[in-house]
Scaffold this active site. Structure first.
Site, short mmCIF file in Angstrom:
data_model
loop_
_atom_site.label_atom_id
_atom_site.label_comp_id
_atom_site.label_asym_id
_atom_site.label_seq_id
_atom_site.Cartn_x
_atom_site.Cartn_y
_atom_site.Cartn_z
CB CYS A 1 1.00 -2.42 4.66
SG CYS A 1 0.81 -3.19 6.29
CG HIS B 1 9.90 -28.69 10.10
ND1 HIS B 1 9.50 -28.25 11.55
CD2 HIS B 1 11.17 -28.84 10.35
CE1 HIS B 1 10.51 -28.13 12.19
NE2 HIS B 1 11.51 -28.68 11.52
CG HIS C 1 11.19 -24.78 11.58
ND1 HIS C 1 11.29 -24.80 12.97
CD2 HIS C 1 12.36 -25.25 10.98
CE1 HIS C 1 12.66 -25.31 13.17
NE2 HIS C 1 13.13 -25.60 12.01
CB THR D 1 2.25 -2.41 11.09
OG1 THR D 1 0.99 -2.91 10.50
CG2 THR D 1 2.06 -1.16 11.80
CG ASP E 1 -0.40 0.22 2.57
OD1 ASP E 1 1.01 0.08 2.48
OD2 ASP E 1 -1.21 0.22 3.50
C1 RB5 Z 1 -1.92 2.88 6.45
O1 RB5 Z 1 -1.87 4.02 7.25
C2 RB5 Z 1 -1.71 1.73 7.54
O2 RB5 Z 1 -2.67 1.47 8.39
C3 RB5 Z 1 -1.15 0.48 6.73
O3 RB5 Z 1 -0.07 0.67 6.08
C4 RB5 Z 1 -0.93 -0.68 7.64
O4 RB5 Z 1 0.09 -0.39 8.62
C5 RB5 Z 1 -1.91 -1.52 8.13
O5 RB5 Z 1 -1.68 -2.70 8.60
#
Ligand code: RB5
Length: 146
Positions: free
Chosen positions: A64, A132, A97, A66, A7
């Protein structure tokens, strides 16, 4: 062939990863997003997941902010084992694994150097099989009980 997508939160790190893949001579298919404009991570997690699940691409990398949202989305695609990794040991074990076929990274969590090391570890580690394989088969059997 590798599939890659992100994203807007992962847009910049994805460019860096693609440059790194090109330098390593690894072919990839880019599923976007194609600008830094705000967009929805499930769209890209699903697109990359489907490319991997269909066999069009062998493995996938998604990014993304996180890594959490896009990994959750990718793991909703039947056949996908997407591992969110923040260190090289986890990336190695995800392959050895868990036979993970996708890697998720958090662009707002990781520095560029560590992110690329995690990518290399994920790409260069094979599945150990053996006990595994039985456990991974049990994971995949859960999909059949839906
Ligand atoms: C976008 O702001 C953020 O929410 C997305 O990139 C991600 O971290 C979602 O899990």
């Amino acid at each position: 062939m590798l599939a890659i997508g992100s994203d807007h939160g992962g847009y910049e790190l994805r460019q860096i990863i693609m440059k790194h893949l090109a330098e390593r001579g690894i072919e990839y298919r880019d599923f976007g997003t194609f600008s830094a404009e705000s967009c929805d991570y499930p769209d890209y997690g699903e697109a990359v997941g489907r490319a991997v699940a269909s066999g069009e691409c062998e493995r996938g990398i998604v990014v993304c902010g996180t890594g959490i949202g896009i990994s959750i989305a990718a793991n909703k695609v039947r056949g996908i084992r997407c591992a969110l990794c923040g260190d090289c040991y986890s990336a190695e074990m995800a392959r050895a694994h868990n036979n993970a076929n996708m890697l998720a990274l958090g662009a707002r969590v990781l520095g560029e150097g560590l992110a690329l090391k995690i990518v290399d570890t994920f790409l260069d580690t094979g599945f150990e099989g053996g006990r595994h394989a039985r456990r991974v088969a049990k994971i995949m059997a859960i999909e059949g009980r839906d």
